[in-house]
Design a protein around this motif. Structure first.
Motif, PDB file in Angstrom:
ATOM      1  N   SER A 159       0.842  -1.199   0.000  1.00 44.24           N
ATOM      2  CA  SER A 159       0.000   0.000   0.000  1.00 44.24           C
ATOM      3  C   SER A 159       0.875   1.248   0.000  1.00 44.24           C
ATOM      4  N   ARG A 160       0.243   2.345  -0.375  1.00 43.78           N
ATOM      5  CA  ARG A 160       0.923   3.642  -0.396  1.00 43.78           C
ATOM      6  C   ARG A 160       0.003   4.684   0.217  1.00 43.78           C
ATOM      7  N   ARG A 161       0.598   5.612   0.956  1.00 48.64           N
ATOM      8  CA  ARG A 161      -0.118   6.779   1.432  1.00 48.64           C
ATOM      9  C   ARG A 161       0.353   7.964   0.600  1.00 48.64           C
TER      10      ARG A 161
ATOM     11  N   ASP B 213      -3.590  18.618   0.201  1.00 47.86           N
ATOM     12  CA  ASP B 213      -3.583  18.555   1.662  1.00 47.86           C
ATOM     13  C   ASP B 213      -4.504  17.496   2.262  1.00 47.86           C
ATOM     14  N   LYS B 214      -4.976  16.562   1.463  1.00 50.75           N
ATOM     15  CA  LYS B 214      -5.789  15.452   1.966  1.00 50.75           C
ATOM     16  C   LYS B 214      -4.961  14.178   1.862  1.00 50.75           C
ATOM     17  N   LYS B 215      -5.179  13.269   2.816  1.00 53.66           N
ATOM     18  CA  LYS B 215      -4.447  11.999   2.824  1.00 53.66           C
ATOM     19  C   LYS B 215      -5.255  10.944   2.069  1.00 53.66           C
ATOM     20  N   TYR B 216      -4.537  10.167   1.250  1.00 54.05           N
ATOM     21  CA  TYR B 216      -5.161   9.093   0.493  1.00 54.05           C
ATOM     22  C   TYR B 216      -4.364   7.806   0.687  1.00 54.05           C
TER      23      TYR B 216
ATOM     24  N   ASP C 123       4.232 -10.847 -13.348  1.00 54.37           N
ATOM     25  CA  ASP C 123       4.828  -9.723 -14.070  1.00 54.37           C
ATOM     26  C   ASP C 123       3.862  -8.576 -14.394  1.00 54.37           C
ATOM     27  N   LYS C 124       2.760  -8.496 -13.685  1.00 51.67           N
ATOM     28  CA  LYS C 124       1.807  -7.409 -13.900  1.00 51.67           C
ATOM     29  C   LYS C 124       1.496  -6.742 -12.561  1.00 51.67           C
ATOM     30  N   ILE C 125       1.401  -5.415 -12.592  1.00 51.00           N
ATOM     31  CA  ILE C 125       1.058  -4.646 -11.399  1.00 51.00           C
ATOM     32  C   ILE C 125      -0.397  -4.201 -11.510  1.00 51.00           C
ATOM     33  N   TYR C 126      -1.192  -4.545 -10.512  1.00 54.82           N
ATOM     34  CA  TYR C 126      -2.587  -4.125 -10.421  1.00 54.82           C
ATOM     35  C   TYR C 126      -2.664  -3.060  -9.330  1.00 54.82           C
ATOM     36  N   GLU C 127      -3.531  -2.067  -9.516  1.00 55.22           N
ATOM     37  CA  GLU C 127      -3.625  -0.984  -8.544  1.00 55.22           C
ATOM     38  C   GLU C 127      -5.075  -0.654  -8.225  1.00 55.22           C
ATOM     39  N   SER C 128      -5.296  -0.217  -6.998  1.00 55.48           N
ATOM     40  CA  SER C 128      -6.617   0.264  -6.594  1.00 55.48           C
ATOM     41  C   SER C 128      -6.707   1.746  -6.881  1.00 55.48           C
ATOM     42  N   SER C 129      -7.898   2.274  -6.772  1.00 58.38           N
ATOM     43  CA  SER C 129      -8.047   3.726  -6.807  1.00 58.38           C
ATOM     44  C   SER C 129      -7.711   4.259  -5.415  1.00 58.38           C
ATOM     45  N   PRO C 130      -7.228   5.490  -5.318  1.00 64.03           N
ATOM     46  CA  PRO C 130      -6.928   6.050  -3.995  1.00 64.03           C
ATOM     47  C   PRO C 130      -8.222   6.371  -3.237  1.00 64.03           C
ATOM     48  N   LYS C 131      -8.213   6.101  -1.944  1.00 58.45           N
ATOM     49  CA  LYS C 131      -9.348   6.397  -1.067  1.00 58.45           C
ATOM     50  C   LYS C 131      -8.894   7.412  -0.023  1.00 58.45           C
ATOM     51  N   GLU C 132      -9.735   8.409   0.220  1.00 59.81           N
ATOM     52  CA  GLU C 132      -9.395   9.426   1.203  1.00 59.81           C
ATOM     53  C   GLU C 132      -9.387   8.822   2.607  1.00 59.81           C
ATOM     54  N   LEU C 133      -8.406   9.246   3.399  1.00 58.13           N
ATOM     55  CA  LEU C 133      -8.264   8.757   4.769  1.00 58.13           C
ATOM     56  C   LEU C 133      -8.803   9.760   5.782  1.00 58.13           C
ATOM     57  N   ASN C 134      -9.474   9.240   6.778  1.00 59.27           N
ATOM     58  CA  ASN C 134      -9.904   9.995   7.941  1.00 59.27           C
ATOM     59  C   ASN C 134      -9.379   9.209   9.147  1.00 59.27           C
TER      60      ASN C 134
END
Length: 126
Positions: A28-30, A35-38, A47-58
């Motif tokens: 995971s990545r932050r 100025d908002k955290k995701y 050999d393939k990279i799959y990624e999620s969409s970023p979600k805002e953190l509270n």
């Protein structure tokens, strides 16, 4: 990562998976946007990279959020979900864990699906 000197992300994951004889590597990545955290996740497989969409953190309490992400990935893999759906579930599980106090899971699988269906707003988080 473990003092690997490879700068190319894909090559780094390939080498790591080869060295440790593993088929899947997730993380995971932050990030910060305006100025908002995701929070977002990735999964490397064959050999393939799959990624999620970023979600805002509270964030109220980060304890257990890594476990929440890992358990979400494991759930998706065991249930043979699409990799992107697996990551979306894992990230949502972790985001919800970070938005609650203490290290005790209070969410059921349907709570995570509701969070995803409602684009991050529901009775659990507003």
């Amino acid at each position: 990562m473990l003092d690997y000197q490879e700068a190319d992300e894909k090559k780094l994951y390939q080498q790591f998976c080869q060295d440790y004889q593993i088929s899947f590597f997730a993380g995971s990545r932050r990030t910060f946007i305006d100025d908002k955290k995701y929070f977002e996740g990735f999964l490397f497989h064959h050999d393939k990279i799959y990624e999620s969409s970023p979600k805002e953190l509270n964030i109220l309490d980060r304890i257990g959020s890594g476990d929440a992400f890992a358990s979400g990935v494991i759930t998706g893999l065991l249930e043979k979900w699409d990799f992107v759906d697996t990551l979306e579930f894992a990230i949502a599980n972790s985001v919800l864990a970070q938005a609650s106090m203490n290290d005790s899971p209070i969410f059921e699988k349907q709570d995570i699906f509701n969070y995803l269906d409602n684009k991050g707003t529901n009775d659990l988080i507003r």
